[in-house]
Design a protein around this motif. Structure first.
Motif, PDB file in Angstrom:
ATOM      1  N   GLN A  61       1.804  -0.898   3.267  1.00 55.47           N
ATOM      2  CA  GLN A  61       1.607   0.205   4.202  1.00 55.47           C
ATOM      3  C   GLN A  61       0.278   0.902   3.949  1.00 55.47           C
ATOM      4  O   GLN A  61      -0.249   0.876   2.849  1.00 55.47           O
ATOM      5  N   GLY A  62      -0.232   1.545   4.998  1.00 53.36           N
ATOM      6  CA  GLY A  62      -1.423   2.360   4.858  1.00 53.36           C
ATOM      7  C   GLY A  62      -1.064   3.695   4.237  1.00 53.36           C
ATOM      8  O   GLY A  62       0.105   3.974   3.951  1.00 53.36           O
ATOM      9  N   GLU A  63      -2.071   4.547   4.035  1.00 54.67           N
ATOM     10  CA  GLU A  63      -1.824   5.865   3.446  1.00 54.67           C
ATOM     11  C   GLU A  63      -0.877   6.703   4.301  1.00 54.67           C
ATOM     12  O   GLU A  63      -0.228   7.623   3.808  1.00 54.67           O
ATOM     13  N   ASP A  64      -0.794   6.368   5.618  1.00 58.17           N
ATOM     14  CA  ASP A  64       0.078   7.123   6.522  1.00 58.17           C
ATOM     15  C   ASP A  64       1.521   6.628   6.498  1.00 58.17           C
ATOM     16  O   ASP A  64       2.383   7.141   7.208  1.00 58.17           O
ATOM     17  N   GLY A  65       1.807   5.606   5.678  1.00 57.20           N
ATOM     18  CA  GLY A  65       3.165   5.087   5.562  1.00 57.20           C
ATOM     19  C   GLY A  65       3.520   4.053   6.620  1.00 57.20           C
ATOM     20  O   GLY A  65       4.623   3.513   6.614  1.00 57.20           O
ATOM     21  N   GLY A  73      -6.009   0.091  14.747  1.00 58.21           N
ATOM     22  CA  GLY A  73      -4.716  -0.564  14.906  1.00 58.21           C
ATOM     23  C   GLY A  73      -4.740  -2.050  14.630  1.00 58.21           C
ATOM     24  O   GLY A  73      -3.708  -2.718  14.656  1.00 58.21           O
ATOM     25  N   ASP A  74      -5.940  -2.606  14.376  1.00 57.82           N
ATOM     26  CA  ASP A  74      -6.048  -4.038  14.093  1.00 57.82           C
ATOM     27  C   ASP A  74      -5.557  -4.338  12.674  1.00 57.82           C
ATOM     28  O   ASP A  74      -5.721  -3.534  11.760  1.00 57.82           O
ATOM     29  N   THR A  75      -4.975  -5.505  12.507  1.00 55.41           N
ATOM     30  CA  THR A  75      -4.524  -5.920  11.178  1.00 55.41           C
ATOM     31  C   THR A  75      -5.729  -6.093  10.261  1.00 55.41           C
ATOM     32  O   THR A  75      -6.755  -6.644  10.659  1.00 55.41           O
ATOM     33  N   VAL A  76      -5.613  -5.617   9.031  1.00 56.91           N
ATOM     34  CA  VAL A  76      -6.710  -5.718   8.068  1.00 56.91           C
ATOM     35  C   VAL A  76      -6.783  -7.144   7.525  1.00 56.91           C
ATOM     36  O   VAL A  76      -5.781  -7.712   7.103  1.00 56.91           O
ATOM     37  N   LYS A  77      -7.984  -7.726   7.543  1.00 57.20           N
ATOM     38  CA  LYS A  77      -8.160  -9.074   7.004  1.00 57.20           C
ATOM     39  C   LYS A  77      -8.251  -9.009   5.481  1.00 57.20           C
ATOM     40  O   LYS A  77      -8.869  -8.099   4.924  1.00 57.20           O
ATOM     41  N   MET A 126       4.338  -3.987  -8.198  1.00 61.07           N
ATOM     42  CA  MET A 126       5.407  -3.317  -7.460  1.00 61.07           C
ATOM     43  C   MET A 126       6.622  -4.232  -7.365  1.00 61.07           C
ATOM     44  O   MET A 126       6.478  -5.458  -7.347  1.00 61.07           O
ATOM     45  N   ASN A 127       7.813  -3.649  -7.314  1.00 58.19           N
ATOM     46  CA  ASN A 127       8.998  -4.447  -7.007  1.00 58.19           C
ATOM     47  C   ASN A 127       8.741  -5.142  -5.672  1.00 58.19           C
ATOM     48  O   ASN A 127       8.460  -4.490  -4.674  1.00 58.19           O
ATOM     49  N   ARG A 128       8.790  -6.474  -5.649  1.00 58.56           N
ATOM     50  CA  ARG A 128       8.352  -7.215  -4.462  1.00 58.56           C
ATOM     51  C   ARG A 128       9.166  -6.902  -3.212  1.00 58.56           C
ATOM     52  O   ARG A 128       8.712  -7.142  -2.093  1.00 58.56           O
ATOM     53  N   GLU A 129      10.375  -6.366  -3.370  1.00 52.35           N
ATOM     54  CA  GLU A 129      11.193  -6.078  -2.199  1.00 52.35           C
ATOM     55  C   GLU A 129      10.905  -4.690  -1.615  1.00 52.35           C
ATOM     56  O   GLU A 129      11.382  -4.355  -0.535  1.00 52.35           O
ATOM     57  N   SER A 130      10.124  -3.899  -2.315  1.00 44.55           N
ATOM     58  CA  SER A 130       9.830  -2.537  -1.856  1.00 44.55           C
ATOM     59  C   SER A 130       8.559  -2.521  -1.019  1.00 44.55           C
ATOM     60  O   SER A 130       7.625  -3.294  -1.260  1.00 44.55           O
ATOM     61  N   ASN A 131       8.506  -1.625  -0.051  1.00 43.69           N
ATOM     62  CA  ASN A 131       7.267  -1.355   0.658  1.00 43.69           C
ATOM     63  C   ASN A 131       6.380  -0.511  -0.266  1.00 43.69           C
ATOM     64  O   ASN A 131       6.879   0.264  -1.073  1.00 43.69           O
ATOM     65  N   TYR A 132       5.063  -0.662  -0.162  1.00 42.34           N
ATOM     66  CA  TYR A 132       4.196   0.200  -0.964  1.00 42.34           C
ATOM     67  C   TYR A 132       2.952   0.585  -0.166  1.00 42.34           C
ATOM     68  O   TYR A 132       2.537  -0.135   0.735  1.00 42.34           O
ATOM     69  N   ARG A 133       2.395   1.728  -0.523  1.00 40.82           N
ATOM     70  CA  ARG A 133       1.219   2.248   0.171  1.00 40.82           C
ATOM     71  C   ARG A 133      -0.052   1.777  -0.520  1.00 40.82           C
ATOM     72  O   ARG A 133      -0.217   1.953  -1.719  1.00 40.82           O
ATOM     73  N   PHE A 134      -0.926   1.189   0.277  1.00 41.42           N
ATOM     74  CA  PHE A 134      -2.171   0.631  -0.246  1.00 41.42           C
ATOM     75  C   PHE A 134      -3.172   1.752  -0.486  1.00 41.42           C
ATOM     76  O   PHE A 134      -3.457   2.554   0.397  1.00 41.42           O
TER      77      PHE A 134
END
Length: 272
Positions: A61-65, A73-77, A126-134
């Protein structure tokens, strides 16, 4: 068809003879794989005794969650993400140089190792099943459970060994011969106890496929070493035997950090 090819097709027909098959995709596909595995089992497509395992991971996730994307809105390469991490790492190194001085070719290589290593480590810690903020700031921090922290710990260990063995600056790293361990302080025992966990940690990760446990163990190992080094001088040890013992602890700790970083796909550097 893929399951049959991997598990039950005869080798003369091109079968792979796998006994464990891992499917690494996002967590949203869990139900899909559950049904595929069950169908393969009920139809006898899967050979008996073979383990089919879905290895799910969460979202970045981005800083905004929200799902990680640019402001447009484009996917980050991935390439752009890694290039930016390398740029920030290089910028940090440049800030410590004299005015007008530029990074050497060797320093640029170190910035690349730090930048790419930081992104890899942030993901795998990070626990691979959790979402995390980049967050570049968090993953490139020299404090906490990060790649730069572990790279610094390894480089510091190399420096300690160089000083204790009176190695000339610029010489190739010379690792001391192993010696008998002598316990003169509780922090030495604590470090040894921690280092002895390595086979169990590797076995556990191989079994449950959570690489963040490697990162947690790396961080714990570096902290145990710091406690040992604060209480036990290596170069100024009271006897030659005690110095050799402490050099051995340094060497084994460095080897443990190097091995685990390599397992995580991250290079180490002897100077940072």
């Amino acid at each position: 068809a893929a399951i049959k090819h991997r598990t039950s097709m005869a080798s003369e027909d091109g079968g792979e003879g796998a006994d464990r098959v891992l499917y690494v995709t996002d967590a949203g596909q869990s139900q899909h794989f559950e049904m595929v595995f069950k169908a393969a089992e009920l139809s006898d497509i899967k050979a008996s005794g073979v383990s089919l395992e879905h290895v799910p991971f969460g979202l970045v996730q981005g800083e905004d969650g929200k799902k990680f994307a640019t402001r447009s809105g484009d996917t980050v390469k991935l390439k752009d993400l890694l290039d930016e991490a390398i740029r920030i790492a290089g910028q940090d190194m440049t800030s410590r140089l004299e005015d007008g001085e530029e990074l050497s070719k060797e320093a640029k290589k170190v910035a690349e190792i730090v930048g790419i290593g930081a992104v890899k480590y942030a993901d795998l810690s990070m626990n691979r099943e959790s979402n995390y903020r980049f967050s570049y700031e968090r993953m490139l921090s020299l404090n906490g459970n990060t790649a730069p922290y572990m790279l610094y710990a390894y480089a510091r260990l190399c420096g300690i060994i160089r000083k204790a063995t009176d190695s000339a600056d610029g010489e190739a790293m010379q690792w001391p011969e192993p010696a008998d361990i002598i316990f003169s302080h509780e922090s030495e025992r604590e470090l040894v106890r921690n280092l002895m966990k390595l086979p169990d940690i590797l076995s556990e990760v191989e079994s449950d496929l959570y690489p963040n446990k490697l990162c947690d163990y790396l961080f714990e190992t570096s902290q145990k070493f710091n406690q040992f080094y604060e209480n036990c001088s290596v170069k100024g040890a009271e006897t030659p035997e005690l110095k050799a013992s402490r050099l051995t602890l340094c060497t084994v700790t460095a080897g443990t950090i190097r091995l685990l970083m390599q397992l995580l796909g991250i290079n180490v550097v002897e100077k940072l």
